[in-house]
Design a protein around this motif. Sequence first.
Motif, PDB file in Angstrom:
ATOM      1  N   TRP A   1       0.859  -1.183   0.000  1.00 62.70           N
ATOM      2  CA  TRP A   1       0.000   0.000   0.000  1.00 62.70           C
ATOM      3  C   TRP A   1       0.895   1.232   0.000  1.00 62.70           C
ATOM      4  O   TRP A   1       1.680   1.420   0.921  1.00 62.70           O
ATOM      5  CB  TRP A   1      -0.887   0.030   1.239  1.00 62.70           C
ATOM      6  N   LEU A   2       0.786   2.069  -1.022  1.00 65.24           N
ATOM      7  CA  LEU A   2       1.485   3.351  -1.074  1.00 65.24           C
ATOM      8  C   LEU A   2       0.442   4.424  -0.794  1.00 65.24           C
ATOM      9  O   LEU A   2      -0.443   4.668  -1.618  1.00 65.24           O
ATOM     10  CB  LEU A   2       2.137   3.562  -2.439  1.00 65.24           C
TER      11      LEU A   2
ATOM     12  N   ARG B   1      -0.715   8.214   0.045  1.00 65.72           N
ATOM     13  CA  ARG B   1      -0.342   9.622  -0.095  1.00 65.72           C
ATOM     14  C   ARG B   1      -1.035  10.527   0.912  1.00 65.72           C
ATOM     15  O   ARG B   1      -0.529  11.583   1.249  1.00 65.72           O
ATOM     16  CB  ARG B   1      -0.682  10.111  -1.507  1.00 65.72           C
TER      17      ARG B   1
ATOM     18  N   VAL C   1      -2.063   2.175  -4.797  1.00 71.44           N
ATOM     19  CA  VAL C   1      -1.738   3.558  -4.444  1.00 71.44           C
ATOM     20  C   VAL C   1      -3.025   4.209  -3.987  1.00 71.44           C
ATOM     21  O   VAL C   1      -4.031   4.215  -4.694  1.00 71.44           O
ATOM     22  CB  VAL C   1      -1.136   4.319  -5.649  1.00 71.44           C
ATOM     23  N   TRP C   2      -2.981   4.741  -2.772  1.00 72.48           N
ATOM     24  CA  TRP C   2      -4.189   5.308  -2.172  1.00 72.48           C
ATOM     25  C   TRP C   2      -4.068   6.804  -2.079  1.00 72.48           C
ATOM     26  O   TRP C   2      -3.188   7.368  -1.557  1.00 72.48           O
ATOM     27  CB  TRP C   2      -4.367   4.704  -0.792  1.00 72.48           C
TER      28      TRP C   2
END
Length: 79
Positions: free
Chosen positions: A6-7, A9, A78-79
Amino acid sequence: MVKTLWLVRKLGDFSSDLVGEDDIVVLIQDAVLRFPYKRNWYACKEDVEARGLKVSPDKLKSYEDIAELILTAQKVVVW
């Protein structure tokens, strides 16, 4: 092996309920401003340094580390 990377931001928009036991969360960009010390959670080293924050070195992942995780994870979100 990492099941899901999980990336994140923006931490306020992210639900930690989604994170599994074999997952890794890496906070990037402004998400590093509110770093929670949880198992398998890390902060982007360069983003932490750019914001002048203090985070334990064992909880930091460099851009190179993150790139390796992207290549080895089964899934990247990517969240």
